[in-house]
Design a protein around this motif. Structure first.
Motif, PDB file in Angstrom:
ATOM      1  N   ALA A 261       0.811  -1.220   0.000  1.00  0.00           N
ATOM      2  CA  ALA A 261       0.000   0.000   0.000  1.00  0.00           C
ATOM      3  C   ALA A 261       0.843   1.269   0.000  1.00  0.00           C
ATOM      4  O   ALA A 261       0.370   2.340  -0.382  1.00  0.00           O
ATOM      5  CB  ALA A 261      -0.939  -0.004   1.205  1.00  0.00           C
ATOM      6  N   TYR A 262       2.134   1.171   0.430  1.00  0.00           N
ATOM      7  CA  TYR A 262       2.950   2.390   0.502  1.00  0.00           C
ATOM      8  C   TYR A 262       3.451   2.822  -0.868  1.00  0.00           C
ATOM      9  O   TYR A 262       4.011   3.905  -1.009  1.00  0.00           O
ATOM     10  CB  TYR A 262       4.108   2.257   1.504  1.00  0.00           C
ATOM     11  CG  TYR A 262       5.082   1.142   1.231  1.00  0.00           C
ATOM     12  CD1 TYR A 262       6.108   1.287   0.299  1.00  0.00           C
ATOM     13  CD2 TYR A 262       5.001  -0.064   1.919  1.00  0.00           C
ATOM     14  CE1 TYR A 262       7.009   0.272   0.062  1.00  0.00           C
ATOM     15  CE2 TYR A 262       5.894  -1.088   1.693  1.00  0.00           C
ATOM     16  CZ  TYR A 262       6.897  -0.912   0.760  1.00  0.00           C
ATOM     17  OH  TYR A 262       7.775  -1.930   0.524  1.00  0.00           O
ATOM     18  N   LEU A 263       3.250   2.000  -1.888  1.00  0.00           N
ATOM     19  CA  LEU A 263       3.530   2.442  -3.255  1.00  0.00           C
ATOM     20  C   LEU A 263       2.214   2.814  -3.919  1.00  0.00           C
ATOM     21  O   LEU A 263       1.226   2.092  -3.798  1.00  0.00           O
ATOM     22  CB  LEU A 263       4.232   1.342  -4.059  1.00  0.00           C
ATOM     23  CG  LEU A 263       5.660   1.001  -3.623  1.00  0.00           C
ATOM     24  CD1 LEU A 263       6.208  -0.170  -4.445  1.00  0.00           C
ATOM     25  CD2 LEU A 263       6.581   2.217  -3.772  1.00  0.00           C
ATOM     26  N   PRO A 264       2.177   3.934  -4.623  1.00  0.00           N
ATOM     27  CA  PRO A 264       0.908   4.398  -5.193  1.00  0.00           C
ATOM     28  C   PRO A 264       0.460   3.551  -6.378  1.00  0.00           C
ATOM     29  O   PRO A 264       1.274   2.913  -7.036  1.00  0.00           O
ATOM     30  CB  PRO A 264       1.246   5.819  -5.664  1.00  0.00           C
ATOM     31  CG  PRO A 264       2.706   5.803  -5.936  1.00  0.00           C
ATOM     32  CD  PRO A 264       3.300   4.835  -4.955  1.00  0.00           C
ATOM     33  N   VAL A 265      -0.843   3.550  -6.632  1.00  0.00           N
ATOM     34  CA  VAL A 265      -1.380   2.931  -7.844  1.00  0.00           C
ATOM     35  C   VAL A 265      -0.926   3.775  -9.031  1.00  0.00           C
ATOM     36  O   VAL A 265      -0.935   5.005  -8.962  1.00  0.00           O
ATOM     37  CB  VAL A 265      -2.919   2.882  -7.762  1.00  0.00           C
ATOM     38  CG1 VAL A 265      -3.502   2.253  -9.025  1.00  0.00           C
ATOM     39  CG2 VAL A 265      -3.368   2.100  -6.533  1.00  0.00           C
ATOM     40  N   LEU A 266      -0.489   3.132 -10.088  1.00  0.00           N
ATOM     41  CA  LEU A 266      -0.019   3.868 -11.263  1.00  0.00           C
ATOM     42  C   LEU A 266      -1.177   4.566 -11.971  1.00  0.00           C
ATOM     43  O   LEU A 266      -2.311   4.086 -11.944  1.00  0.00           O
ATOM     44  CB  LEU A 266       0.640   2.904 -12.252  1.00  0.00           C
ATOM     45  CG  LEU A 266       1.910   2.201 -11.764  1.00  0.00           C
ATOM     46  CD1 LEU A 266       2.373   1.190 -12.803  1.00  0.00           C
ATOM     47  CD2 LEU A 266       3.017   3.223 -11.492  1.00  0.00           C
ATOM     48  N   ASP A 267      -0.875   5.685 -12.596  1.00  0.00           N
ATOM     49  CA  ASP A 267      -1.899   6.385 -13.372  1.00  0.00           C
ATOM     50  C   ASP A 267      -2.277   5.593 -14.618  1.00  0.00           C
ATOM     51  O   ASP A 267      -3.443   5.476 -14.964  1.00  0.00           O
ATOM     52  CB  ASP A 267      -1.386   7.770 -13.799  1.00  0.00           C
ATOM     53  CG  ASP A 267      -1.288   8.707 -12.606  1.00  0.00           C
ATOM     54  OD1 ASP A 267      -2.003   8.464 -11.610  1.00  0.00           O
ATOM     55  OD2 ASP A 267      -0.491   9.650 -12.659  1.00  0.00           O
ATOM     56  N   LYS A 268      -1.250   5.042 -15.262  1.00  0.00           N
ATOM     57  CA  LYS A 268      -1.525   4.332 -16.518  1.00  0.00           C
ATOM     58  C   LYS A 268      -1.824   2.857 -16.265  1.00  0.00           C
ATOM     59  O   LYS A 268      -1.089   2.183 -15.560  1.00  0.00           O
ATOM     60  CB  LYS A 268      -0.331   4.463 -17.470  1.00  0.00           C
ATOM     61  CG  LYS A 268      -0.582   3.718 -18.773  1.00  0.00           C
ATOM     62  CD  LYS A 268       0.401   4.025 -19.877  1.00  0.00           C
ATOM     63  CE  LYS A 268       0.081   3.145 -21.086  1.00  0.00           C
ATOM     64  NZ  LYS A 268       1.027   3.321 -22.185  1.00  0.00           N
ATOM     65  N   LYS A 269      -2.910   2.398 -16.833  1.00  0.00           N
ATOM     66  CA  LYS A 269      -3.246   0.978 -16.779  1.00  0.00           C
ATOM     67  C   LYS A 269      -3.275   0.435 -18.198  1.00  0.00           C
ATOM     68  O   LYS A 269      -3.717   1.119 -19.121  1.00  0.00           O
ATOM     69  CB  LYS A 269      -4.652   0.795 -16.188  1.00  0.00           C
ATOM     70  CG  LYS A 269      -4.705   0.813 -14.678  1.00  0.00           C
ATOM     71  CD  LYS A 269      -6.132   0.813 -14.160  1.00  0.00           C
ATOM     72  CE  LYS A 269      -6.974  -0.295 -14.745  1.00  0.00           C
ATOM     73  NZ  LYS A 269      -8.299  -0.412 -14.063  1.00  0.00           N
ATOM     74  N   VAL A 270      -2.820  -0.789 -18.377  1.00  0.00           N
ATOM     75  CA  VAL A 270      -2.953  -1.433 -19.692  1.00  0.00           C
ATOM     76  C   VAL A 270      -3.803  -2.693 -19.571  1.00  0.00           C
ATOM     77  O   VAL A 270      -3.880  -3.499 -20.502  1.00  0.00           O
ATOM     78  CB  VAL A 270      -1.570  -1.786 -20.304  1.00  0.00           C
ATOM     79  CG1 VAL A 270      -0.769  -0.522 -20.596  1.00  0.00           C
ATOM     80  CG2 VAL A 270      -0.785  -2.728 -19.389  1.00  0.00           C
TER      81      VAL A 270
END
Lengths: 356, 356
Positions: A261-270
């Motif tokens: 959880a301490y790493l953010p969800v990426l903006d780009k999804k493929v």
């Protein structure tokens, strides 16, 4: 030292408190404990905190509708509905086994899942059905392709379990990198350097610094450098990524979502979530089960009787170290280091459970 | 420099003179030439002499009845009837493709075969059917398991070909050792040492001597040594061996028959001939072919745009070097070194053909 049952019950209860069904919590606890007893504590109780934090951050679905979205006689694609990885993975492997019963082999690609623990657990589900089990998954990007410094792939493991008759089964379960990431963390805590061939710095120079990932470094693929075949490790890791994510419609390579959880969800999804791939092959789709297993016994005893190198006592079969760890740990108990014990007590406290 | 057609016709004529059918000779020549143009001369015209000598020694069947001996909807076992490897292998891969058309995937294990050239050729047969192709084979034992000095496995390659839309396909084709055996022969001829990590001496000590196999040494698995993950290369090579030989009923590990006539046939057999394994996976058994191939295009362009290390110009995709070699060699021609030319002239003479 803790007993299997104590840690199993605690883990199961914790996931039930987070909102998972009794059945799903059972599966999750089983996979956590399988890692502990097989000697891979890096995938055991240590990780409970990561799952808990993901749940607190609302990044995981505790009431998932894991379902088949596409199929053929020997294949299926499963949408994990953002479940705890073990829940999507166990259902996927059961689907592969069901396909194999009818078509000889079954192959399932799973998207929209999360970290699922040890891959070996799912491959070994096939054994009691007289099937070979296969499991692949992609993971957080940390690893650079040959000639590159970009973190494009995870440690993308491959697990293959093959039944025998009198001999214990052949069980391979390994990352497609020279070491698991956990070994870097251990060396860092001890203030030690690591061997060359595991990591490189941000410009691609060899490094022995276990903290190098924090300054733009990356892990290397199996083989280490080009001359020693790192391009083959790159091929393997890429194949695991494509089977797990392109077949299923999950995120591939650098877009795989973080399992902490301490790493953010990426903006780009493929694609959707993390991807896995499962295979089940009925051995009597090739030989009678009796013939196959007798031949595997012969294979295993032949390889076990290989001559050891001068400084070695014996030659191992894939799965020997884990099986021996399991026998020892089930007898002696499971040790939990103080830092992890503190985490578990904290989680227990917040979930209104007890851990001591 | 020779043209493709000149070498193709010579190879095809040579096998016809040995008694192979026109159709089989065509297949064999195609695989020989595929190795040459893809830049793997180690599996090209260089090997014609080995096949010829095996034929002269009566160790290969030029009129084989390659046939299915066991099957399920998605699997088959094929008996190669001691055919030239290419003949058994091409029929096996076509069978896998046929199974995949109906069942979504097709998996064929082949026994009683011989050396089949480059594994990549068979995996690539799947591409035009919008399928992923897989090919494995076991081979002459030269490679020691981790901690051992016994030659238990071949360089057991893995080939995987994955189609894309606008981008060229992903084609991985690699031995599960750091190097192919041919590199040792090249270093020996040049009087050079090799890097550590490829071979060990008969007691298991590291060696840089390319001739060490002649004095009881052995090749190492991918990873090189235990600390750098040689046990993972051992797992891979073992899996290739089991899939190729235990599924099919071929000889496994140390019992794989030699692919050259100057090595004797072993007294002990544990199966029939050399074993291969083939897989074909219809991409639309998972996603629509359009979706899958568009996603593969995205995967390929993403990985191709990885940042190169400081001393590198670009990051490669598996299959790039071979595709570029093919474009160059088809334009410039195929070069044959004098020693091989002499062998081919000798064979031509004995078979009443011409090579110049």
């Amino acid at each position: 030292m803790y007993t299997y049952d104590y840690l199993f019950d605690f883990t199961k209860n914790a996931f039930e408190r987070m909102g998972c069904s009794e059945e799903d919590s059972h599966v999750i606890a089983e996979v956590f404990l399988a890692a502990e007893i097989r000697g891979h504590a890096s995938h055991g109780m240590l990780r409970l905190k990561d799952y808990y934090e993901l749940w607190k951050a609302g990044r995981i679905n505790v009431k998932p509708n894991v379902r088949i979205v596409h199929e053929s006689p020997s294949t299926a694609v499963i949408d994990g509905d953002n479940a705890v990885g073990m829940v999507a993975a166990k259902k996927s492997m059961l689907t592969a086994i069901g396909k194999a019963e009818k078509a000889g082999t079954g192959w399932v690609a799973t998207r929209n899942s999360n970290h699922f623990g040890i891959a070996g657990y799912y491959s070994m589900m096939a054994l009691k059905h007289d099937m070979i089990g296969i499991c692949l998954t992609n993971a957080n990007p940390l690893v650079a392709p040959t000639f590159s410094v970009s973190r494009m792939m995870g440690t993308n493991p491959i697990a293959v379990a093959i039944p025998a008759e009198k001999q214990p089964p052949f069980v391979a379960d390994f990352a497609t990198t020279p070491i698991a990431r956990g070994k870097l963390a251990v060396a860092e805590k001890k203030g030690e350097k690591v061997a060359f061939g595991f990591v490189q710095d941000k410009t691609g120079n060899p490094s022995d610094d276990p903290t190098i990932l924090k300054s733009g470094g990356s892990m290397l693929t199996l083989g280490g450098d080009r001359i020693h075949g790192s391009h083959k490790g790159y091929c393997l890791s890429a194949i695991v990524d494509i089977f797990s994510a392109v077949f299923s419609g999950a995120n591939f390579g650098p877009f795989v979502p973080p399992s902490v959880a301490y790493l953010p969800v990426l903006d780009k999804k493929v694609g959707e979530g993390t991807g896995h791939f499962f295979g089940a092959m009925r051995i009597d789709a090739f030989q009678t089960a009796g013939e196959f297993k007798a031949k595997m016994d012969e294979w295993l005893t032949t390889f076990r009787s290989s001559k050891p190198a001068e400084d070695q006592e014996r030659v191992l079969i894939p799965g020997d170290p884990e099986r021996e760890a399991e026998a020892r740990i089930m007898k002696e108990g499971i040790s939990i280091v103080p830092a992890i014990k503190n985490d578990l007590m904290q989680i227990a406290n917040e979930l209104n459970l007890k851990f001591e």
